[in-house]
Each structure stands twice: as C-alpha cells, then as structure tokens.
Design a protein around this motif. Sequence first.
Motif, PDB file in Angstrom:
ATOM      1  N   HIS A  39       0.806  -1.225   0.000  1.00 24.54           N
ATOM      2  CA  HIS A  39       0.000   0.000   0.000  1.00 24.54           C
ATOM      3  C   HIS A  39       0.839   1.276   0.000  1.00 24.54           C
ATOM      4  O   HIS A  39       0.502   2.253   0.669  1.00 24.54           O
ATOM      5  CB  HIS A  39      -0.985  -0.003   1.166  1.00 24.54           C
ATOM      6  CG  HIS A  39      -1.782  -1.266   1.242  1.00 24.54           C
ATOM      7  ND1 HIS A  39      -2.778  -1.567   0.346  1.00 24.54           N
ATOM      8  CD2 HIS A  39      -1.687  -2.331   2.080  1.00 24.54           C
ATOM      9  CE1 HIS A  39      -3.282  -2.755   0.644  1.00 24.54           C
ATOM     10  NE2 HIS A  39      -2.641  -3.242   1.682  1.00 24.54           N
ATOM     11  N   ILE A  40       1.933   1.243  -0.744  1.00 24.07           N
ATOM     12  CA  ILE A  40       2.759   2.436  -0.904  1.00 24.07           C
ATOM     13  C   ILE A  40       2.063   3.356  -1.899  1.00 24.07           C
ATOM     14  O   ILE A  40       1.619   2.927  -2.966  1.00 24.07           O
ATOM     15  CB  ILE A  40       4.169   2.073  -1.427  1.00 24.07           C
ATOM     16  CG1 ILE A  40       4.882   1.114  -0.466  1.00 24.07           C
ATOM     17  CG2 ILE A  40       4.995   3.324  -1.690  1.00 24.07           C
ATOM     18  CD1 ILE A  40       5.232   1.701   0.869  1.00 24.07           C
ATOM     19  N   ASN A  41       1.970   4.612  -1.561  1.00 24.06           N
ATOM     20  CA  ASN A  41       1.344   5.594  -2.431  1.00 24.06           C
ATOM     21  C   ASN A  41       2.196   5.761  -3.695  1.00 24.06           C
ATOM     22  O   ASN A  41       3.397   6.019  -3.598  1.00 24.06           O
ATOM     23  CB  ASN A  41       1.239   6.919  -1.671  1.00 24.06           C
ATOM     24  CG  ASN A  41       0.497   7.972  -2.435  1.00 24.06           C
ATOM     25  OD1 ASN A  41       0.638   8.116  -3.636  1.00 24.06           O
ATOM     26  ND2 ASN A  41      -0.295   8.746  -1.717  1.00 24.06           N
ATOM     27  N   PRO A  42       1.599   5.634  -4.875  1.00 25.40           N
ATOM     28  CA  PRO A  42       2.366   5.796  -6.120  1.00 25.40           C
ATOM     29  C   PRO A  42       3.100   7.137  -6.199  1.00 25.40           C
ATOM     30  O   PRO A  42       4.163   7.228  -6.808  1.00 25.40           O
ATOM     31  CB  PRO A  42       1.298   5.691  -7.216  1.00 25.40           C
ATOM     32  CG  PRO A  42       0.195   4.911  -6.601  1.00 25.40           C
ATOM     33  CD  PRO A  42       0.202   5.280  -5.135  1.00 25.40           C
ATOM     34  N   ALA A  43       2.548   8.165  -5.573  1.00 22.49           N
ATOM     35  CA  ALA A  43       3.205   9.475  -5.579  1.00 22.49           C
ATOM     36  C   ALA A  43       4.554   9.413  -4.861  1.00 22.49           C
ATOM     37  O   ALA A  43       5.507  10.092  -5.262  1.00 22.49           O
ATOM     38  CB  ALA A  43       2.315  10.524  -4.935  1.00 22.49           C
ATOM     39  N   GLN A  44       4.650   8.590  -3.815  1.00 24.21           N
ATOM     40  CA  GLN A  44       5.923   8.447  -3.101  1.00 24.21           C
ATOM     41  C   GLN A  44       6.961   7.781  -3.992  1.00 24.21           C
ATOM     42  O   GLN A  44       8.138   8.151  -3.986  1.00 24.21           O
ATOM     43  CB  GLN A  44       5.737   7.648  -1.807  1.00 24.21           C
ATOM     44  CG  GLN A  44       4.948   8.363  -0.758  1.00 24.21           C
ATOM     45  CD  GLN A  44       5.599   9.670  -0.335  1.00 24.21           C
ATOM     46  OE1 GLN A  44       6.805   9.844  -0.388  1.00 24.21           O
ATOM     47  NE2 GLN A  44       4.777  10.602   0.083  1.00 24.21           N
ATOM     48  N   ILE A  45       6.532   6.793  -4.754  1.00 27.54           N
ATOM     49  CA  ILE A  45       7.448   6.115  -5.681  1.00 27.54           C
ATOM     50  C   ILE A  45       7.945   7.102  -6.738  1.00 27.54           C
ATOM     51  O   ILE A  45       9.140   7.144  -7.052  1.00 27.54           O
ATOM     52  CB  ILE A  45       6.761   4.895  -6.325  1.00 27.54           C
ATOM     53  CG1 ILE A  45       6.421   3.863  -5.246  1.00 27.54           C
ATOM     54  CG2 ILE A  45       7.639   4.283  -7.416  1.00 27.54           C
ATOM     55  CD1 ILE A  45       5.535   2.730  -5.699  1.00 27.54           C
ATOM     56  N   THR A  46       7.045   7.918  -7.245  1.00 26.94           N
ATOM     57  CA  THR A  46       7.418   8.933  -8.229  1.00 26.94           C
ATOM     58  C   THR A  46       8.422   9.910  -7.642  1.00 26.94           C
ATOM     59  O   THR A  46       9.410  10.264  -8.292  1.00 26.94           O
ATOM     60  CB  THR A  46       6.166   9.687  -8.734  1.00 26.94           C
ATOM     61  OG1 THR A  46       5.294   8.742  -9.363  1.00 26.94           O
ATOM     62  CG2 THR A  46       6.532  10.786  -9.712  1.00 26.94           C
ATOM     63  N   ARG A  47       8.194  10.340  -6.410  1.00 25.73           N
ATOM     64  CA  ARG A  47       9.117  11.278  -5.748  1.00 25.73           C
ATOM     65  C   ARG A  47      10.511  10.664  -5.628  1.00 25.73           C
ATOM     66  O   ARG A  47      11.516  11.332  -5.862  1.00 25.73           O
ATOM     67  CB  ARG A  47       8.595  11.693  -4.379  1.00 25.73           C
ATOM     68  CG  ARG A  47       7.339  12.553  -4.453  1.00 25.73           C
ATOM     69  CD  ARG A  47       6.874  13.001  -3.087  1.00 25.73           C
ATOM     70  NE  ARG A  47       7.826  13.908  -2.473  1.00 25.73           N
ATOM     71  CZ  ARG A  47       7.978  15.199  -2.778  1.00 25.73           C
ATOM     72  NH1 ARG A  47       7.204  15.732  -3.701  1.00 25.73           N
ATOM     73  NH2 ARG A  47       8.857  15.944  -2.167  1.00 25.73           N
ATOM     74  N   LEU A  48      10.573   9.388  -5.266  1.00 26.54           N
ATOM     75  CA  LEU A  48      11.857   8.706  -5.144  1.00 26.54           C
ATOM     76  C   LEU A  48      12.545   8.575  -6.502  1.00 26.54           C
ATOM     77  O   LEU A  48      13.761   8.778  -6.605  1.00 26.54           O
ATOM     78  CB  LEU A  48      11.664   7.329  -4.508  1.00 26.54           C
ATOM     79  CG  LEU A  48      11.306   7.360  -3.023  1.00 26.54           C
ATOM     80  CD1 LEU A  48      10.741   6.020  -2.583  1.00 26.54           C
ATOM     81  CD2 LEU A  48      12.515   7.728  -2.188  1.00 26.54           C
ATOM     82  N   LYS A  49      11.789   8.269  -7.541  1.00 27.61           N
ATOM     83  CA  LYS A  49      12.362   8.139  -8.882  1.00 27.61           C
ATOM     84  C   LYS A  49      12.950   9.461  -9.363  1.00 27.61           C
ATOM     85  O   LYS A  49      13.919   9.484 -10.122  1.00 27.61           O
ATOM     86  CB  LYS A  49      11.292   7.672  -9.874  1.00 27.61           C
ATOM     87  CG  LYS A  49      10.908   6.227  -9.705  1.00 27.61           C
ATOM     88  CD  LYS A  49       9.690   5.898 -10.524  1.00 27.61           C
ATOM     89  CE  LYS A  49      10.051   5.202 -11.788  1.00 27.61           C
ATOM     90  NZ  LYS A  49       8.861   4.797 -12.559  1.00 27.61           N
ATOM     91  N   ARG A  50      12.362  10.563  -8.903  1.00 31.40           N
ATOM     92  CA  ARG A  50      12.829  11.897  -9.292  1.00 31.40           C
ATOM     93  C   ARG A  50      13.866  12.461  -8.318  1.00 31.40           C
ATOM     94  O   ARG A  50      14.258  13.622  -8.440  1.00 31.40           O
ATOM     95  CB  ARG A  50      11.638  12.853  -9.363  1.00 31.40           C
ATOM     96  CG  ARG A  50      10.663  12.515 -10.464  1.00 31.40           C
ATOM     97  CD  ARG A  50       9.502  13.468 -10.448  1.00 31.40           C
ATOM     98  NE  ARG A  50       8.533  13.147 -11.495  1.00 31.40           N
ATOM     99  CZ  ARG A  50       7.332  13.668 -11.572  1.00 31.40           C
ATOM    100  NH1 ARG A  50       6.927  14.563 -10.683  1.00 31.40           N
ATOM    101  NH2 ARG A  50       6.524  13.321 -12.532  1.00 31.40           N
TER     102      ARG A  50
END
Length: 69
Positions: free
Chosen positions: A26-37
């Motif tokens: 249940h990790i928020n996709p926005a958090q994954i995007t922030r990490l990728k950036r």
Amino acid sequence: MISYDSLRDKMKEKGISQYALIRRWHINPAQITRLKRNESVSPHTIEMFCKILKCEVGDIMRHIPDGKA
C-alpha cells in the motif's frame, strides 16, 4: 542532493516491483514517483522501504555533494 538510484537496484535484487509496493504494501504511487525523481521524502517513507526491502538506509539512498551529480 540525495539520490535514490540504488533503491531501484535493491528492489530488483529483492524481486520487488513497483506494482507489488503499491498493491501488497500500500505504498502511495506518488511516493514512488518522488523517489524516482530524487525528490524529498519523509523519514517514515525511507523507514517503510527499509523494512520492506530488509536493508539499511545506505542501501537505498546516498548523498551526492552539490555540483557532483
């Protein structure tokens, strides 16, 4: 700057996909995007990734001095 480039390597090593992070943990996709950036994330987010990947903070992030990126 903080780089999370090694996070992707650790995920691959552990066989954990972005899809699994979202669906199973249940990790928020926005958090994954922030990490990728390589954008700022909370210590709580870093802790969650360390727990999921069973690793240390230094295994998923590193500091790059200004001008060295």
